[in-house]
Design a protein around this motif. Structure first.
Motif, PDB file in Angstrom:
ATOM      1  N   SER A  51      62.145  73.254   0.062  1.00  0.00           N
ATOM      2  CA  SER A  51      62.497  71.861   0.284  1.00  0.00           C
ATOM      3  C   SER A  51      64.011  71.747   0.235  1.00  0.00           C
ATOM      4  CB  SER A  51      61.871  70.980  -0.811  1.00  0.00           C
ATOM      5  OG  SER A  51      62.373  69.663  -0.720  1.00  0.00           O
ATOM      6  N   GLU A  52      64.576  70.984   1.187  1.00  0.00           N
ATOM      7  CA  GLU A  52      66.029  70.849   1.265  1.00  0.00           C
ATOM      8  C   GLU A  52      66.584  70.012   0.115  1.00  0.00           C
ATOM      9  OE1 GLU A  52      67.936  72.340   3.507  1.00  0.00           O
ATOM     10  OE2 GLU A  52      66.191  73.284   4.437  1.00  0.00           O
ATOM     11  N   ASN A  53      65.697  69.311  -0.591  1.00  0.00           N
ATOM     12  CA  ASN A  53      66.139  68.398  -1.639  1.00  0.00           C
ATOM     13  C   ASN A  53      65.307  68.648  -2.891  1.00  0.00           C
ATOM     14  OD1 ASN A  53      67.347  66.330  -3.019  1.00  0.00           O
ATOM     15  ND2 ASN A  53      66.290  64.689  -1.922  1.00  0.00           N
ATOM     16  N   SER A  54      65.630  69.700  -3.644  1.00  0.00           N
ATOM     17  CA  SER A  54      64.852  70.065  -4.818  1.00  0.00           C
ATOM     18  C   SER A  54      65.771  70.439  -5.968  1.00  0.00           C
ATOM     19  CB  SER A  54      63.928  71.245  -4.493  1.00  0.00           C
ATOM     20  OG  SER A  54      64.688  72.361  -4.082  1.00  0.00           O
ATOM     21  N   GLN A  55      65.210  70.312  -7.169  1.00  0.00           N
ATOM     22  CA  GLN A  55      66.007  70.675  -8.338  1.00  0.00           C
ATOM     23  C   GLN A  55      65.094  71.139  -9.458  1.00  0.00           C
ATOM     24  OE1 GLN A  55      68.147  67.233  -9.740  1.00  0.00           O
ATOM     25  NE2 GLN A  55      66.337  66.238 -10.546  1.00  0.00           N
ATOM     26  N   THR A  56      65.676  71.997 -10.328  1.00  0.00           N
ATOM     27  CA  THR A  56      64.941  72.502 -11.475  1.00  0.00           C
ATOM     28  C   THR A  56      65.150  71.571 -12.662  1.00  0.00           C
ATOM     29  OG1 THR A  56      65.299  74.755 -10.710  1.00  0.00           O
ATOM     30  CG2 THR A  56      64.659  74.472 -13.010  1.00  0.00           C
ATOM     31  N   VAL A 133      56.036  66.605  -0.214  1.00  0.00           N
ATOM     32  CA  VAL A 133      56.931  65.942   0.743  1.00  0.00           C
ATOM     33  C   VAL A 133      56.133  65.116   1.747  1.00  0.00           C
ATOM     34  CG1 VAL A 133      58.498  66.342   2.689  1.00  0.00           C
ATOM     35  CG2 VAL A 133      58.863  67.545   0.531  1.00  0.00           C
ATOM     36  N   LEU A 134      55.070  65.704   2.316  1.00  0.00           N
ATOM     37  CA  LEU A 134      54.290  64.979   3.311  1.00  0.00           C
ATOM     38  C   LEU A 134      53.512  63.820   2.707  1.00  0.00           C
ATOM     39  CD1 LEU A 134      55.162  67.234   5.206  1.00  0.00           C
ATOM     40  CD2 LEU A 134      52.840  67.292   6.121  1.00  0.00           C
ATOM     41  N   CYS A 135      53.084  63.963   1.470  1.00  0.00           N
ATOM     42  CA  CYS A 135      52.394  62.847   0.808  1.00  0.00           C
ATOM     43  C   CYS A 135      53.363  61.698   0.532  1.00  0.00           C
ATOM     44  CB  CYS A 135      51.734  63.320  -0.483  1.00  0.00           C
ATOM     45  SG  CYS A 135      50.216  64.266  -0.197  1.00  0.00           S
ATOM     46  N   GLU A 136      54.590  62.004   0.177  1.00  0.00           N
ATOM     47  CA  GLU A 136      55.591  60.952  -0.013  1.00  0.00           C
ATOM     48  C   GLU A 136      55.863  60.238   1.315  1.00  0.00           C
ATOM     49  OE1 GLU A 136      56.859  59.684  -2.610  1.00  0.00           O
ATOM     50  OE2 GLU A 136      56.278  61.116  -4.155  1.00  0.00           O
ATOM     51  N   ALA A 137      55.983  61.015   2.388  1.00  0.00           N
ATOM     52  CA  ALA A 137      56.223  60.427   3.702  1.00  0.00           C
ATOM     53  C   ALA A 137      55.036  59.572   4.136  1.00  0.00           C
ATOM     54  CB  ALA A 137      56.484  61.530   4.729  1.00  0.00           C
ATOM     55  N   ALA A 138      53.819  60.044   3.841  1.00  0.00           N
ATOM     56  CA  ALA A 138      52.618  59.284   4.187  1.00  0.00           C
ATOM     57  C   ALA A 138      52.595  57.957   3.441  1.00  0.00           C
ATOM     58  CB  ALA A 138      51.372  60.094   3.860  1.00  0.00           C
ATOM     59  N   LEU A 205      51.055  63.851  12.400  1.00  0.00           N
ATOM     60  CA  LEU A 205      52.307  64.363  12.951  1.00  0.00           C
ATOM     61  C   LEU A 205      52.033  65.383  14.059  1.00  0.00           C
ATOM     62  CD1 LEU A 205      54.427  64.970   9.709  1.00  0.00           C
ATOM     63  CD2 LEU A 205      54.745  63.135  11.382  1.00  0.00           C
ATOM     64  N   TYR A 206      51.207  66.359  13.740  1.00  0.00           N
ATOM     65  CA  TYR A 206      50.951  67.478  14.646  1.00  0.00           C
ATOM     66  C   TYR A 206      50.359  66.993  15.964  1.00  0.00           C
ATOM     67  CZ  TYR A 206      49.655  72.248  15.986  1.00  0.00           C
ATOM     68  OH  TYR A 206      49.543  73.457  16.631  1.00  0.00           O
ATOM     69  N   PHE A 491      56.992  70.332  14.358  1.00  0.00           N
ATOM     70  CA  PHE A 491      56.682  70.062  12.959  1.00  0.00           C
ATOM     71  C   PHE A 491      57.750  70.638  12.040  1.00  0.00           C
ATOM     72  CE2 PHE A 491      54.953  71.379   8.875  1.00  0.00           C
ATOM     73  CZ  PHE A 491      54.562  70.143   8.380  1.00  0.00           C
ATOM     74  N   GLU A 492      58.229  71.835  12.370  1.00  0.00           N
ATOM     75  CA  GLU A 492      59.272  72.451  11.560  1.00  0.00           C
ATOM     76  C   GLU A 492      60.502  71.541  11.473  1.00  0.00           C
ATOM     77  OE1 GLU A 492      61.845  76.621  11.321  1.00  0.00           O
ATOM     78  OE2 GLU A 492      60.588  76.180  13.047  1.00  0.00           O
ATOM     79  N   GLU A 493      60.880  70.955  12.601  1.00  0.00           N
ATOM     80  CA  GLU A 493      62.039  70.068  12.630  1.00  0.00           C
ATOM     81  C   GLU A 493      61.754  68.787  11.836  1.00  0.00           C
ATOM     82  OE1 GLU A 493      65.823  68.931  13.259  1.00  0.00           O
ATOM     83  OE2 GLU A 493      64.942  70.863  13.833  1.00  0.00           O
ATOM     84  N   THR A 494      60.567  68.235  12.003  1.00  0.00           N
ATOM     85  CA  THR A 494      60.189  67.025  11.256  1.00  0.00           C
ATOM     86  C   THR A 494      60.196  67.294   9.759  1.00  0.00           C
ATOM     87  OG1 THR A 494      58.794  66.241  13.075  1.00  0.00           O
ATOM     88  CG2 THR A 494      58.374  65.304  10.906  1.00  0.00           C
ATOM     89  N   TYR A 495      59.616  68.427   9.385  1.00  0.00           N
ATOM     90  CA  TYR A 495      59.531  68.749   7.957  1.00  0.00           C
ATOM     91  C   TYR A 495      60.919  68.957   7.356  1.00  0.00           C
ATOM     92  CZ  TYR A 495      58.440  70.987   3.561  1.00  0.00           C
ATOM     93  OH  TYR A 495      58.381  71.295   2.227  1.00  0.00           O
ATOM     94  N   LYS A 496      61.809  69.563   8.115  1.00  0.00           N
ATOM     95  CA  LYS A 496      63.177  69.760   7.624  1.00  0.00           C
ATOM     96  C   LYS A 496      63.827  68.415   7.311  1.00  0.00           C
ATOM     97  CE  LYS A 496      67.624  71.879   8.814  1.00  0.00           C
ATOM     98  NZ  LYS A 496      68.400  72.612   9.849  1.00  0.00           N
ATOM     99  N   GLU A 497      63.631  67.445   8.188  1.00  0.00           N
ATOM    100  CA  GLU A 497      64.190  66.115   7.976  1.00  0.00           C
ATOM    101  C   GLU A 497      63.555  65.425   6.764  1.00  0.00           C
ATOM    102  OE1 GLU A 497      63.565  64.056  11.608  1.00  0.00           O
ATOM    103  OE2 GLU A 497      64.941  65.325  12.780  1.00  0.00           O
ATOM    104  N   LEU A 498      62.240  65.545   6.640  1.00  0.00           N
ATOM    105  CA  LEU A 498      61.536  64.905   5.518  1.00  0.00           C
ATOM    106  C   LEU A 498      61.894  65.541   4.188  1.00  0.00           C
ATOM    107  CD1 LEU A 498      57.976  64.416   7.071  1.00  0.00           C
ATOM    108  CD2 LEU A 498      59.726  62.661   6.675  1.00  0.00           C
ATOM    109  N   SER A 499      62.059  66.875   4.182  1.00  0.00           N
ATOM    110  CA  SER A 499      62.373  67.567   2.929  1.00  0.00           C
ATOM    111  C   SER A 499      63.787  67.243   2.441  1.00  0.00           C
ATOM    112  CB  SER A 499      62.205  69.082   3.091  1.00  0.00           C
ATOM    113  OG  SER A 499      63.119  69.592   4.040  1.00  0.00           O
ATOM    114  N   GLU A 500      64.645  66.812   3.358  1.00  0.00           N
ATOM    115  CA  GLU A 500      65.984  66.359   2.970  1.00  0.00           C
ATOM    116  C   GLU A 500      65.928  64.945   2.381  1.00  0.00           C
ATOM    117  OE1 GLU A 500      68.123  66.673   6.591  1.00  0.00           O
ATOM    118  OE2 GLU A 500      68.524  68.830   6.391  1.00  0.00           O
TER     119      GLU A 500
END
Length: 585
Positions: A51-56, A133-138, A205-206, A491-500
């Motif tokens: 995920s492009e936006n994650s932290q420990t 990530v996808l559940c948050e977007a949903a 999405l798909y 989907f890869e491009e969409t997921y990259k945007e959502l994960s940010e």
């Protein structure tokens, strides 16, 4: 396998459906290789998930990962980790993993300090991050589970409870034994709801991406070497003279010249018919070529049958692109034309090649069909009467015709009445069926030249009676393949945007405390025993139909047909042909 064991595997499959498609979902249009390389996996102890936006952070030790509205308990992460490991362990063993030792004690990539535990946990975390990530977007878009989704979750929980009763264990003991210590029914329920929402939004999405013909053509040009085929004739003339004469240089030279002469003579043939006729005459005049490989004396009829088989096997149809062999390089050379011929010298033989159809893409069109199967076992009464089965089929058929007579109403009846477990839940639908894939009567009805969308009727096969509904033609095969690649890339491009956009927190200490468990027959997902290299994409999630003859694949949905006609013999023959052609150097 016992009924309980099968039920446990079914429940496990329901719980982790989708988790094993991690790498393939994230592959792009121009990437033909979906395997994760050792350099792509980074140690979970020093690197973040994808995920492009994650932290420990410290989540208290009981939560492995969380987003704003959702969380993954450690027991769920542990269960998924071990399910993924058990499914991939045979393939990992092929790559060098010692399955008798701890994953944390063995390096997947020693140079980077990555253990096998890190590698499997990397995939587990990637999947769970994608779920969150996808559940948050949903949720942000107002997508929710409907009554049908909730009913599916309830049925799965009921299956677990029924399995616990069958096992004569307490519910808590059953869950602990099959899914891991510390996991509660509420954990399972919440996870099922979470993955149901994830799947719902992912499919939205798909399925929602749209592409132009220009985009399909461009994608094919970028990937055509993976989706090109050729048709050709091939025969091999051996000049190996055996151990007694192999040291006789004169005999060896004579045998070589003789084989070369035959090969060059065969290469003069300019049609497939002439090519086959030459090979048949050659083998008839030289039956020792056939009998030499037999361990016992062959009768005349056996020799004749073997000759006919050898002649048939000279034709290689839809041979997949390869340029690793001399033959492959010649066949797929862009300068090739129909009916080109050549002779290739090998170590112990000469090979004659006649090109029938130069490099092409698969323009074949499959057909979509729905059916409702009535088997004598279910509908024929005590005596499994064929007449009673037909009566039941006619009754449901008349019920459909008395209603709206739509594809949708047909699908609902299929869900209610069909005996075909391979298509029942999908409304009896089989997509992209190719001619010859189904049993004869089913195939003949489907591929009738006059067939048009909306046609319906009843067909009798050895399985029973089928109420048929013709949906329509599909797209050409090459276009369906490009469609899959383009959807993955989109989907890869969409997921990259959502994960940010959506932040994921994970508790590294809690995740690294997870331990691998010994796989058990009742719950472990493993490969079937095989002498061949296990496939990296093998999955026990896809379940076969109870009376299927052969399994087939579809791009999005795994189809296992009760009416499939694929022959193991013809499959073996094709595999043998491909192997022989590849060995021609």
């Amino acid at each position: 396998m016992s009924k309980l064991s099968k039920l446990n595997k079914r429940i496990t499959a329901l719980l982790i459906t989708g988790a094993l498609a991690i790498t393939s979902v994230m592959s792009g249009c121009s990437s033909a290789n979906n395997e994760t390389s050792k350099t792509e996996i980074t140690s979970s102890s020093s690197n973040e998930i994808s995920s492009e936006n994650s932290q420990t952070t410290d989540l208290g030790g009981n939560i492995a990962m969380k987003s704003e509205h959702y969380q993954i308990p450690v027991p769920i992460a542990s269960f998924l980790f071990n399910s993924y490991y058990n499914n991939r362990r045979d393939y990992a063993a092929y790559q060098g993993l010692d399955v008798t030792k701890s994953l944390k004690e063995q390096y997947y990539n020693e140079e980077q300090g990555i253990t096998w535990f890190d590698a499997f946990m990397y995939e587990t975390k990637n999947y769970l991050a994608q779920v969150l990530v996808l559940c948050e977007a949903a949720t942000a878009e107002g997508v929710k589970l409907d009554d049908e989704d909730e009913e599916t979750v309830k049925m799965t929980l009921d299956s677990i409870r029924n399995a616990a009763e069958t096992s004569e264990k307490s519910y808590e003991e059953y869950i602990a034994e099959n899914f891991g210590e510390g996991l509660t029914e509420n954990d399972i329920k919440e996870y099922l709801e979470l993955t149901a929402l994830y799947s719902k939004y992912y499919n939205m999405l798909y399925d929602g991406y749209k592409f132009t013909d220009e985009e399909y053509e461009k994608c094919f040009e970028e990937n055509k070497t993976s989706y090109q085929y050729a048709d050709f004739m091939r025969y091999n003339f051996s000049f190996s003279t055996g151990t007694e004469t192999s040291q006789d240089s004169k005999a060896e030279a004579e045998a070589k010249e003789k084989a070369k002469a035959y090969a060059e003579d065969l290469a003069k043939c300019t049609s497939g018919k002439d090519f086959k006729a030459y090979v048949k005459n050659y083998l008839t005049a030289n039956p020792q070529v056939i009998t030499a490989a037999s361990e016992s004396q062959m009768t005349e009829d056996e020799i004749k049958a073997a000759i006919d088989s050898a002649v048939d096997n000279t034709y290689y149809k839809k041979y997949a692109y390869e340029v690793t062999s001399v033959a492959g390089k010649w066949i797929f050379d862009i300068a090739r034309n129909p009916l080109d011929t050549t002779v290739i010298e090998n170590t112990n033989s000469y090979t004659s090649l006649l090109l029938i159809k130069p490099a092409y893409r698969d323009e074949s069109v499959g057909r979509d069909v729905r059916h409702i199967l009535f088997t004598p076992k279910s509908y024929g009464g005590e005596n499994e009467s064929d007449e009673k089965t037909l009566e039941q089929a006619n009754s449901v058929y008349e019920k459909w015709k008395a209603g709206e007579k739509t594809e949708e109403s047909f699908a609902e009846l299929a869900k209610e009445f069909s005996d075909d477990t391979g298509s029942k839940e999908n409304g009896g639908l089989y997509k992209d069926v190719k001619e010859g894939e189904m049993v004869e009567e089913f195939n003949n009805w489907l591929f009738d030249d006059q067939r048009k969308s909306g046609d319906n009727g009843i067909v009798h096969t050895k399985f029973g009676y089928h109420i048929m509904y013709y949906v329509g033609d599909n797209e050409p095969e090459w276009k369906l393949s490009m469609d899959t690649l383009l959807r993955k890339a989109s989907f890869e491009e969409t997921y990259k945007e959502l994960s940010e956009k959506y932040e994921i927190e994970y508790d590294e200490a809690a995740i690294n405390s997870i331990e691998e468990s010994e796989p058990e027959e009742s719950s472990a997902i493993t490969y079937e025993e095989s002498s061949e290299e296990p496939s990296a994409e093998s999955s026990a999630v896809a379940e076969s139909s109870a009376v299927s003859e052969a399994s087939g694949q579809a791009s999005q949905t795994s189809q296992t047909s009760q009416v499939s006609q694929a022959s193991q013999t013809s499959q073996a023959s094709q595999a043998s042909q491909t192997s022989q052609a590849s060995k021609t150097n």
